[in-house]
Design an enzyme around this catalytic site. Structure first.
Site, PDB file in Angstrom:
ATOM      1  N   GLY A   1       9.740   4.020 -10.356  1.00  0.00           N
ATOM      2  CA  GLY A   1       9.340   4.620  -9.086  1.00  0.00           C
ATOM      3  C   GLY A   1      10.447   4.565  -8.060  1.00  0.00           C
TER       4      GLY A   1
ATOM      5  N   GLY B   1      10.833   5.104  -3.651  1.00  0.00           N
ATOM      6  CA  GLY B   1      10.205   5.390  -2.369  1.00  0.00           C
ATOM      7  C   GLY B   1      11.307   5.766  -1.405  1.00  0.00           C
ATOM      8  N   HIS B   2      10.962   5.827  -0.126  1.00  0.00           N
ATOM      9  CA  HIS B   2      11.975   6.147   0.866  1.00  0.00           C
ATOM     10  C   HIS B   2      13.014   5.047   0.983  1.00  0.00           C
ATOM     11  CE1 HIS B   2       8.757   8.957   2.226  1.00  0.00           C
ATOM     12  NE2 HIS B   2       9.812   9.729   2.287  1.00  0.00           N
TER      13      HIS B   2
ATOM     14  N   ASP C   1      -0.304   2.285   5.537  1.00  0.00           N
ATOM     15  CA  ASP C   1       0.402   3.282   4.726  1.00  0.00           C
ATOM     16  C   ASP C   1      -0.410   3.622   3.469  1.00  0.00           C
ATOM     17  OD1 ASP C   1       2.438   5.079   4.273  1.00  0.00           O
ATOM     18  OD2 ASP C   1       3.818   3.618   3.395  1.00  0.00           O
TER      19      ASP C   1
ATOM     20  N   SER D   1      13.098   2.163  -1.372  1.00  0.00           N
ATOM     21  CA  SER D   1      13.169   1.253  -2.513  1.00  0.00           C
ATOM     22  C   SER D   1      13.214   1.979  -3.839  1.00  0.00           C
ATOM     23  CB  SER D   1      11.919   0.357  -2.551  1.00  0.00           C
ATOM     24  OG  SER D   1      11.438   0.098  -1.299  1.00  0.00           O
TER      25      SER D   1
HETATM   26  N1  ATP Z   1       3.847  -2.766  -9.082  1.00  0.00           N
HETATM   27  C1  ATP Z   1       4.098  -1.517  -9.460  1.00  0.00           C
HETATM   28  N2  ATP Z   1       3.737  -1.078 -10.675  1.00  0.00           N
HETATM   29  C2  ATP Z   1       3.995   0.198 -11.044  1.00  0.00           C
HETATM   30  N3  ATP Z   1       4.607   1.109 -10.274  1.00  0.00           N
HETATM   31  C3  ATP Z   1       4.991   0.728  -9.039  1.00  0.00           C
HETATM   32  C4  ATP Z   1       4.758  -0.594  -8.570  1.00  0.00           C
HETATM   33  N4  ATP Z   1       5.244  -0.695  -7.312  1.00  0.00           N
HETATM   34  C5  ATP Z   1       5.745   0.506  -7.016  1.00  0.00           C
HETATM   35  N5  ATP Z   1       5.604   1.366  -8.036  1.00  0.00           N
HETATM   36  C6  ATP Z   1       6.035   2.775  -8.079  1.00  0.00           C
HETATM   37  O1  ATP Z   1       7.186   2.911  -7.249  1.00  0.00           O
HETATM   38  C7  ATP Z   1       6.928   3.832  -6.179  1.00  0.00           C
HETATM   39  C8  ATP Z   1       7.673   3.373  -4.940  1.00  0.00           C
HETATM   40  O2  ATP Z   1       7.253   2.066  -4.588  1.00  0.00           O
HETATM   41  P1  ATP Z   1       6.917   1.719  -3.087  1.00  0.00           P
HETATM   42  O3  ATP Z   1       5.909   2.666  -2.588  1.00  0.00           O
HETATM   43  O4  ATP Z   1       6.543   0.283  -3.025  1.00  0.00           O
HETATM   44  O5  ATP Z   1       8.329   1.971  -2.400  1.00  0.00           O
HETATM   45  P2  ATP Z   1       8.652   2.301  -0.860  1.00  0.00           P
HETATM   46  O6  ATP Z   1      10.102   2.597  -0.743  1.00  0.00           O
HETATM   47  O7  ATP Z   1       8.155   1.196  -0.018  1.00  0.00           O
HETATM   48  O8  ATP Z   1       7.779   3.570  -0.653  1.00  0.00           O
HETATM   49  P3  ATP Z   1       7.518   4.468   0.625  1.00  0.00           P
HETATM   50  O9  ATP Z   1       8.435   5.629   0.469  1.00  0.00           O
HETATM   51  O10 ATP Z   1       6.069   4.804   0.426  1.00  0.00           O
HETATM   52  O11 ATP Z   1       7.752   3.639   1.829  1.00  0.00           O
HETATM   53  C9  ATP Z   1       5.413   3.843  -6.047  1.00  0.00           C
HETATM   54  O12 ATP Z   1       4.944   5.036  -5.503  1.00  0.00           O
HETATM   55  C10 ATP Z   1       4.966   3.668  -7.482  1.00  0.00           C
HETATM   56  O13 ATP Z   1       4.982   4.908  -8.165  1.00  0.00           O
HETATM   57 MG    MG Z   2       5.332   3.642  -1.146  1.00  0.00          MG
END
Ligand code: ATP
Ligand code: MG
Length: 476
Positions: free
Chosen positions: A232, A234-235, A346, A237
């Protein structure tokens, strides 16, 4: 037994850890063979003077290294963990037909630990933390004195030999280094400590260990985990599926995409793990295991889930019953966190994960306190109600309810929301949803009500009679 970048110690032991070595050595000689035979054989190898390959060419230099190397010997799991551990016993993660072990289920039961009778290290091969914790405590207790010694050692060592302090010793010191130690604002009984008591030592150490900061492979992430694949983004991570070397289980590890140079950035990032840690275990919240800083990035070890709701394919289309199960389980997660005074801010399909048919709320990167004692940083604007866009933070728990309603609506609709968000929903205009019961549509409508006060609380939502038929069957 593979030793990363460390030199063979002489058979002379100095200092407390040398004594530990002797105690351990005795322990392994006397213990039954199977579990410790490899370790014992290698201990014997280290002591052997007959084998030319194990002889120590420069005893003076070795004397100088004794303390650090004997410490290395016990403190880094890498010494007892073959590099290719994930291939042991024919286990190969790349082969699809071999089932990978899942993250262990988090138990809600409280366990009490029998107090240790002795003051010495327990079996370093044990996968429990007791051995390493003892080392950490030891190192922390002697932090000041040790730091002074280390400084002198490094200075003289640079003149004598290039690799005076082995890389693994550096890695050890890195682990001993405490992360920013700030009060967890989510814990009701948090102590009064609100500054970093180790800040001074940390900045000194940062100068000593440029290798850690530069990231040349002395990495807790790579030492402890085998990275399998990215699952995965995200923005902020990237998230990887990993195998933890020592326990052989699969986890998800999330780390920030860019270094967090500023202390303020690091503190902000820490809010996510502090919220997860303060919340504790709940079936409908992604399990949290551990976190650490590495190369100025925050790493978070979590329960591995199968996929997020946003990835649910068209072949797995929801029925009303499935929507109700998802909504009910998310309502239970929200009730749990709201009762602890925390709001998520969120909630969206991306942040709802599915594991074995159970829905789990994840990504606590925007979590804050319901009582507004922490800054509010709202999540994805598409899922935010009007009052948040107006910076009215009086009913933050109801923001999560609105976002959950919009999440369900988006999944029903089957196409992404407009970038600016569903203005019609913010105005309380829920389009008719053919094929869905009136009771269900009315519930969705009230969840996205323009007035936060009229939206149900998470508790009221959980207790809504519409869920009676799904509550007995919690799995989707
Ligand atoms: N524990 C997990 N198990 C499986 N997939 C995960 C897990 N944690 C995150 N992911 C995948 O990774 C993606 C990004 O993780 P996350 O949303 O925590 O990152 P972020 O950068 O904080 O996101 P955002 O852009 O929403 O702020 C999630 O949408 C999901 O698809
Ligand atoms: Mg996220």
């Amino acid at each position: 037994m593979k030793r990363r970048g460390a030199k063979r110690p002489s058979n002379k032991m100095k200092g407390t850890l040398g004594k530990h070595f002797q105690v351990q050595f005795h322990h392994h000689q006397s213990s039954s063979a199977t579990s410790s035979s490899i370790f014992t054989r290698n201990l014997l190898d280290f002591g052997s003077q007959d084998d030319p390959s194990t002889s120590v060419p420069d005893l003076d230099a070795a004397d100088d290294k004794d303390f650090i190397l004997s410490q290395d010997f016990f403190c880094t799991p890498d010494y007892i963990t073959p590099d290719n551990q994930n291939l042991m016993n024919g286990f190969d993660c790349n082969k699809e037909h071999i089932p990978c072990p899942k993250s262990p289920e988090k138990l809600n039961t409280l366990k009490s630990k029998r107090p240790r009778q002795d003051g010495i290290l327990v079996n370093p091969l044990s996968p429990t933390l007791s051995g390493s914790q003892q080392i950490v405590e030891l190192a922390s207790d002697n932090f000041d004195a040790d730091e002074g010694n280390l400084e002198k050692t490094i200075i003289s060592g640079v003149q004598k030999t290039k690799n005076y302090v082995s890389q693994s010793a550096v890695a050890l010191r890195c682990r001993v280094m405490p992360p920013p130690c700030i009060k967890n604002p989510y814990l009701k009984d948090a102590s009064e400590v609100d500054t970093d008591p180790f800040g001074n030592q940390r900045s000194k150490c940062a100068g000593f260990f440029p290798a850690i900061i530069g990231g040349d492979g002395l990495s807790r992430y790579h030492t402890d985990f085998h990275e399998i694949e990215q699952i995965g983004t995200g923005h902020f991570s990237r998230v990887f599926k990993v195998l933890k070397r020592i326990d052989g289980c699969l986890y998800a590890v999330k780390h920030s995409t860019r270094p967090l140079h500023q202390e303020t950035e690091r503190r902000k990032a820490l809010m996510e793990v502090q919220a997860l840690a303060a919340l504790g275990s709940h079936e409908n919240i992604v399990g949290y295991y551990s976190s650490w800083f590495e190369n100025e990035q925050l790493y978070i070890q979590m329960e591995l889930c199968d996929y997020s709701l946003s990835r649910k394919s068209s072949t797995q289309l929801f029925t009303e019953g499935e929507f109700l199960r998802a909504m009910h389980q998310m309502a239970k997660a929200l009730q749990f966190i709201h009762e602890k005074g925390i709001v998520h801010l969120d909630v969206k399909p991306d942040n709802v994960y599915v594991k074995n048919g159970v829905y789990k709320l994840g990504d606590f990167g925007c979590a804050t306190l319901l009582n507004k004692n922490l800054p509010v940083e709202e999540g994805d604007a598409r899922y935010m109600p009007q009052e948040i866009l107006n910076e009215n933070y009086d009913h933050l728990d109801k923001v999560d309810i609105f976002s959950l309603g919009v999440t369900i609506y988006e999944l029903i609709r089957g196409s992404p929301l407009p970038e600016s968000g569903p203005q019609f929903l913010r105005e309380g205009k829920l389009p008719l949803l053919p094929g869905y019961s009136l009771q269900f549509q009315n519930l969705l409508k009230v969840m996205v009500d323009h007035d936060p006060v009229r939206r149900p609380s998470a508790k009221e939502l959980v207790e809504n009679p519409i869920f009676d038929k799904v509550s007995k069957n919690t799995k989707a």
